[in-house]
Design a protein around this motif. Structure first.
Motif, short mmCIF file in Angstrom:
data_model
loop_
_atom_site.label_atom_id
_atom_site.label_comp_id
_atom_site.label_asym_id
_atom_site.label_seq_id
_atom_site.Cartn_x
_atom_site.Cartn_y
_atom_site.Cartn_z
N GLU A 43 49.87 -10.76 10.73
CA GLU A 43 48.69 -11.45 11.25
C GLU A 43 49.07 -12.41 12.36
OE1 GLU A 43 46.08 -12.54 7.44
OE2 GLU A 43 48.22 -12.60 7.10
N GLU A 181 51.09 -6.91 21.95
CA GLU A 181 49.66 -6.60 21.81
C GLU A 181 49.13 -5.93 23.08
OE1 GLU A 181 48.07 -7.13 18.98
OE2 GLU A 181 48.98 -8.84 17.96
N THR A 184 45.23 -4.88 22.82
CA THR A 184 44.26 -5.69 22.08
C THR A 184 42.99 -5.98 22.89
OG1 THR A 184 46.00 -6.67 20.79
CG2 THR A 184 43.99 -7.92 20.89
N GLN A 191 42.56 2.07 24.78
CA GLN A 191 43.71 1.83 23.89
C GLN A 191 44.50 3.11 23.70
OE1 GLN A 191 42.82 0.31 19.99
NE2 GLN A 191 41.81 -1.51 20.78
N THR A 213 52.23 -6.10 17.29
CA THR A 213 50.80 -5.88 17.08
C THR A 213 50.37 -6.38 15.71
OG1 THR A 213 49.07 -4.19 17.05
CG2 THR A 213 51.21 -3.51 16.23
N HIS A 214 49.07 -6.71 15.61
CA HIS A 214 48.52 -7.01 14.29
C HIS A 214 47.87 -5.75 13.74
CE1 HIS A 214 45.17 -7.38 17.07
NE2 HIS A 214 44.44 -6.97 16.06
N ASP A 215 47.87 -4.67 14.52
CA ASP A 215 47.11 -3.47 14.20
C ASP A 215 48.01 -2.41 13.57
OD1 ASP A 215 45.53 -1.22 14.15
OD2 ASP A 215 44.58 -1.65 16.07
N SER A 259 43.24 -2.34 8.11
CA SER A 259 43.41 -1.81 9.47
C SER A 259 42.86 -0.40 9.59
CB SER A 259 44.90 -1.76 9.82
OG SER A 259 45.37 -3.05 10.02
N ARG A 266 35.36 4.11 12.50
CA ARG A 266 35.21 2.66 12.63
C ARG A 266 33.90 2.15 12.04
NH1 ARG A 266 39.24 0.36 16.42
NH2 ARG A 266 40.81 1.96 16.30
#
Ligand code: SF4
Length: 329
Positions: A43, A181, A184, A191, A213-215, A259, A266
């Motif tokens: 995170e 990122e 992002t 992307q 990345t946080h993804d 995620s 989505r």
């Protein structure tokens, strides 16, 4: 066997603030071999970007590497002076930042962003640098590259600006690319295109890549290995498929559940990890994830060691086998 382009050993980076010392990176170790993409995931505020800034030696004045080594091509960057680091940046390591609009100079045309480093690092004259810059823009998929050389960053779309930054990063043929990122700020279609471009360039150049990345969805699709960070520490690491199919840390499972992949539906709701990461000034005793962990027991008042659970897969959790057993149910 491929060579290590990056070897980080027991990195500790701290910041001095009015509230006290921020333990941003606290004993991190990992390697990247040539042609490999290693995802650094967690995170916001877990220390990922501080790792990038430590490698680049671009920490703000209050930040300091207090321990550890950062070897790039076998040379430890930590003791290097700023003039020595200026030669390393651009030549050996390049970075793709999150927000191209704030990274690119708004008063400078796109062409100048590319020509200058080629003149400085590769000693090209103006004409050769211009020709190579056009080639680079073409290579990263910018249409009509000669015309784009004469535009300002704000005249390009977000995806095109990101491609310009990638062209800049590649201009001096670095061994190591750090992408912080990189997608992002972009919409989903762009992307996908940018990640495809990074993968293609990895294959063509053989550079090692650290993808911050946080993804987790992006990591699952493009990374060979993953290092999961929480509150400045590595909590789990290993080959991507192994980590995602057989996770041993509740935080990794929380990230997986919260995620989406680049191709996922989505419209489906995600499961958030309850609570917030701790302050990096006032860290909890023992396992730093304990206040958010429903598996926590008294034993978790002690810091769990990072232990191998399978070949090449490490996790720091006292109850890793129970956590994994529940994941597979
Ligand atoms: S050590 Fe304990 S608190 Fe930490 S992640 Fe494992 S079960 Fe949760």
């Amino acid at each position: 066997m491929a060579e290590n382009v990056l070897s980080i050993n027991n990195l500790k980076t701290q910041f001095s603030t009015q509230d006290g010392t921020v333990y941003a990176v606290d004993g991190l170790s990992f390697d990247v071999v040539a042609g490999q993409i290693v995802g650094l995931v967690g995170e916001s505020g877990c220390g990922k970007s501080t790792v990038a800034m430590s490698i680049m030696r671009l920490l703000p004045r209050q930040g300091q590497i207090v321990d550890g080594q950062i070897r790039v091509g076998g040379r430890d960057l930590v003791p290097l002076t700023e003039p020595q680091m200026q030669k390393v940046r651009g030549n050996d390591i390049a970075m793709i930042f999150q927000d191209a609009l704030t990274t690119l100079n708004p008063t400078m045309k796109v062409g100048r962003h590319l020509i200058q480093p080629l003149q400085i690092h590769r000693k090209m004259d103006e004409r050769a640098a211009r020709a190579y810059a056009i080639e680079l823009l073409d290579h990263v998929g910018i249409p009509d590259p000669a015309a784009r050389m004469e535009t300002y960053p704000h005249e390009l779309s977000g995806g095109m600006r990101q491609r310009v930054m990638i062209a800049m990063a590649l201009s001096c043929d670095p061994k190591l690319l750090i992408a912080d990122e990189p997608t992002t700020a972009l919409d989903v279609t762009i992307q996908r295109q940018i990640m495809d471009l990074i993968l293609r360039l990895r294959d063509e150049t053989g550079a090692g890549i650290v993808l911050i990345t946080h993804d987790v969805g992006v990591v699952a699709e493009v990374c060979d290995r993953v290092v999961v960070m929480y509150a400045g520490k590595e909590v789990e690491s290993g080959p991507t498929e192994e980590i995602f199919m057989r996770p041993r840390h509740p935080y990794t499972i929380g990230l997986l559940n919260s995620s989406l992949g680049l191709n996922d539906d989505r419209t489906q709701p995600l499961q958030a990890i309850p609570g917030l990461p701790p302050s990096l000034v006032h860290l909890p005793e023992g396992c730093r994830f304990a206040p958010r962990c429903r598996h926590a027991t008294d034993q978790c008042r002690q810091m769990p060691p990072l232990e191998m659970v399978r070949a090449d897969h490490a996790a720091a959790c006292w109850h890793k086998e129970e956590v994994y057993a529940e994941f597979t149910q």
